[in-house]
Design a protein around this motif. Structure first.
Motif, short mmCIF file in Angstrom:
data_model
loop_
_atom_site.label_atom_id
_atom_site.label_comp_id
_atom_site.label_asym_id
_atom_site.label_seq_id
_atom_site.Cartn_x
_atom_site.Cartn_y
_atom_site.Cartn_z
N PHE A 87 4.31 9.33 -10.49
CA PHE A 87 5.12 8.48 -11.38
C PHE A 87 4.29 8.00 -12.58
O PHE A 87 4.82 7.82 -13.66
N ILE A 88 3.00 7.78 -12.35
CA ILE A 88 2.11 7.35 -13.42
C ILE A 88 0.92 8.32 -13.39
O ILE A 88 0.06 8.21 -12.53
N SER A 102 0.83 -1.20 0.00
CA SER A 102 0.00 0.00 0.00
C SER A 102 0.86 1.26 0.00
O SER A 102 0.60 2.20 -0.74
N TYR A 103 1.91 1.27 0.81
CA TYR A 103 2.81 2.42 0.87
C TYR A 103 3.54 2.61 -0.46
O TYR A 103 3.68 3.73 -0.95
N ALA A 104 3.98 1.52 -1.07
CA ALA A 104 4.65 1.62 -2.38
C ALA A 104 3.70 2.19 -3.43
O ALA A 104 4.10 3.05 -4.24
N LEU A 105 2.46 1.75 -3.41
CA LEU A 105 1.46 2.29 -4.34
C LEU A 105 1.20 3.77 -4.06
O LEU A 105 1.04 4.57 -4.99
N ILE A 117 -5.99 6.00 -12.06
CA ILE A 117 -7.15 5.45 -11.35
C ILE A 117 -6.95 3.98 -11.01
O ILE A 117 -7.38 3.50 -9.97
N PHE A 118 -6.24 3.25 -11.87
CA PHE A 118 -6.03 1.82 -11.61
C PHE A 118 -5.07 1.62 -10.43
O PHE A 118 -5.26 0.71 -9.62
N VAL A 119 -4.09 2.48 -10.30
CA VAL A 119 -3.19 2.44 -9.14
C VAL A 119 -3.97 2.85 -7.90
O VAL A 119 -3.81 2.25 -6.83
N ASP A 120 -4.85 3.86 -8.04
CA ASP A 120 -5.68 4.29 -6.91
C ASP A 120 -6.59 3.17 -6.41
O ASP A 120 -6.78 3.02 -5.20
N LEU A 172 -4.44 0.80 -4.53
CA LEU A 172 -4.07 1.46 -3.27
C LEU A 172 -5.22 1.37 -2.28
O LEU A 172 -5.02 1.03 -1.11
N PHE A 173 -6.43 1.65 -2.74
CA PHE A 173 -7.60 1.57 -1.87
C PHE A 173 -7.79 0.15 -1.32
O PHE A 173 -8.02 -0.04 -0.12
N ALA A 174 -7.65 -0.83 -2.19
CA ALA A 174 -7.82 -2.23 -1.76
C ALA A 174 -6.78 -2.63 -0.72
O ALA A 174 -7.11 -3.27 0.29
N THR A 175 -5.53 -2.25 -0.93
CA THR A 175 -4.48 -2.61 0.04
C THR A 175 -4.63 -1.83 1.34
O THR A 175 -4.31 -2.36 2.41
#
Length: 193
Positions: A32-33, A21-24, A38-41, A44-47
């Motif tokens: 960075f992206i 989660s922290y890395a995301l 939104i896909f990283v978000d 991130l939300f899931a983790t």
């Protein structure tokens, strides 16, 4: 598997999920992206939700059995959580001092939030459907005029180097037309939005 082993396993899973989660969050926080962020978000939300679930699971199991996870696992988990907090705080202006002004510009597909801080720093978040970018810089306030010292204010010329605050209307006009006058019908930040 006994309760002690279950707590150890869950605490290690907590550390793993929190680290992911922290890395995301770092990917999001430092832009960075930017395209399809939104896909990283979503990941991130899931983790982040998974981390919260495992925190409760470990705490409840430890309280029931009176057994804590290994000290090293606890320390590393606390260190990751502390770094997460520091990164979040730095990105969102928690360490900049008092906020003197907070405003937002909304259109059909995006939003721009601006915050001015006592130390002469501004932070702008530009949000759209698939992501967010963060901009920061210095400004100087002269009466009701904001002079942005960072050129350009964001990555394009959408926001002029000077903006004017209309305290009565609670608006900040930030875009000028060809003759140099501020456009007041659509291009403004709403203060306290």
């Amino acid at each position: 598997m006994n309760n002690t082993q279950s707590i150890e396993k869950d605490s290690k899973l907590l550390l793993l999920i929190l680290s992911i989660s922290y890395a995301l969050y770092i990917v999001v926080a430092f832009d960075f992206i930017t395209l399809y962020e939104i896909f990283v978000d979503l990941a991130l939300f899931a983790t982040l939700v998974g981390s919260i679930v495992y925190i409760f699971k470990v705490v409840i199991a430890s309280a029931k059995t009176k057994h804590l996870p290994k000290k090293s696992t606890i320390l590393i988990t606390c260190a990751v959580a502390f770094c997460y907090f520091l990164t979040f705080g730095n990105r969102n202006g928690m360490f900049e001092g008092g906020k003197i002004l907070d405003a937002a510009f909304l259109d059909d597909r995006s939003r721009i939030d601006i915050a001015l801080y006592e130390n002469g720093k501004y932070i702008i978040f530009s949000n759209w459907m698939f992501g967010e970018e963060r901009f920061e810089g210095k400004y100087k306030l002269e009466g009701d005029t904001i002079k942005f010292l960072t050129t350009p204010v964001i990555d394009n010329d959408f926001i002029a180097q000077e903006a004017i605050i209309d305290r009565k209307e609670k608006k900040i006009y930030f875009r000028k037309n060809i003759d140099g006058n501020y456009i007041k019908d659509f291009y403004y930040f709403q203060i306290g939005f």
